[in-house]
Design a protein around this motif. Structure first.
Motif, short mmCIF file in Angstrom:
data_model
loop_
_atom_site.label_atom_id
_atom_site.label_comp_id
_atom_site.label_asym_id
_atom_site.label_seq_id
_atom_site.Cartn_x
_atom_site.Cartn_y
_atom_site.Cartn_z
N LEU A 23 0.83 -1.21 0.00
CA LEU A 23 0.00 0.00 0.00
C LEU A 23 0.86 1.26 0.00
O LEU A 23 1.94 1.29 0.58
CB LEU A 23 -0.91 0.02 1.23
N THR A 24 0.36 2.27 -0.66
CA THR A 24 0.98 3.59 -0.63
C THR A 24 -0.12 4.59 -0.34
O THR A 24 -1.30 4.30 -0.52
CB THR A 24 1.64 3.93 -1.99
N PRO A 25 0.24 5.79 0.12
CA PRO A 25 -0.80 6.78 0.39
C PRO A 25 -1.60 7.11 -0.87
O PRO A 25 -1.07 7.09 -1.98
CB PRO A 25 -0.01 8.01 0.86
N SER A 26 -2.86 7.42 -0.69
CA SER A 26 -3.71 7.79 -1.81
C SER A 26 -3.20 9.06 -2.46
O SER A 26 -2.84 10.02 -1.78
CB SER A 26 -5.14 8.02 -1.32
N ARG A 27 -3.17 9.07 -3.76
CA ARG A 27 -2.75 10.28 -4.49
C ARG A 27 -3.91 11.26 -4.62
O ARG A 27 -3.73 12.36 -5.10
CB ARG A 27 -2.20 9.90 -5.86
N THR B 114 -5.64 12.25 -1.99
CA THR B 114 -5.78 12.88 -0.69
C THR B 114 -5.09 14.24 -0.62
O THR B 114 -5.58 15.16 0.00
CB THR B 114 -5.19 11.97 0.41
N TYR B 115 -3.95 14.34 -1.25
CA TYR B 115 -3.15 15.55 -1.13
C TYR B 115 -3.06 16.29 -2.46
O TYR B 115 -3.07 15.69 -3.52
CB TYR B 115 -1.74 15.21 -0.65
N MET B 116 -2.91 17.60 -2.36
CA MET B 116 -2.74 18.42 -3.54
C MET B 116 -1.40 18.06 -4.21
O MET B 116 -0.41 17.82 -3.52
CB MET B 116 -2.73 19.89 -3.10
#
Length: 95
Positions: free
Chosen positions: A78-82, A84-86
């Motif tokens: 898993l990686t952080p959702s793209r 979620t962040y600007m």
């Protein structure tokens, strides 16, 4: 309790157990998640205090929880959702 006071483990356990007991007895909590890595190592003592009062709810150590979550994320790829962040602005890089 100020962070610098967390070194007094007995007082820390007393306060955490009292707050947790009140929250569970008032129907405000079904589990207890300790909120500071300075509380590392007191989970068992808090859980034992609660059990001594007949209160059987999960007591979660914040450090162990964070490490376990990270390990699981790596194993699952898993990686952080793209979303979620600007997206960061393009940087002018001079070599």
């Amino acid at each position: 309790m100020p962070v610098l006071g967390l070194t007094d483990r007995e007082e820390l356990v007393d306060r955490l157990a009292a707050q947790a007991s009140t929250a569970v007895e008032n129907g405000e909590a079904d589990s207890v998640v300790l909120g500071c890595t300075g509380m590392l190592g007191v989970t068992g003592a808090v859980r034992d205090r609660l059990h001594g009062k007949g209160i059987h709810v999960p007591v979660v150590d914040p450090t162990a929880s964070a490490i376990t979550w990270l390990e699981s994320s790596v194993r699952l790829g898993l990686t952080p959702s793209r979303t979620t962040y600007m997206t960061p602005p393009v940087k002018d890089r001079k070599r």
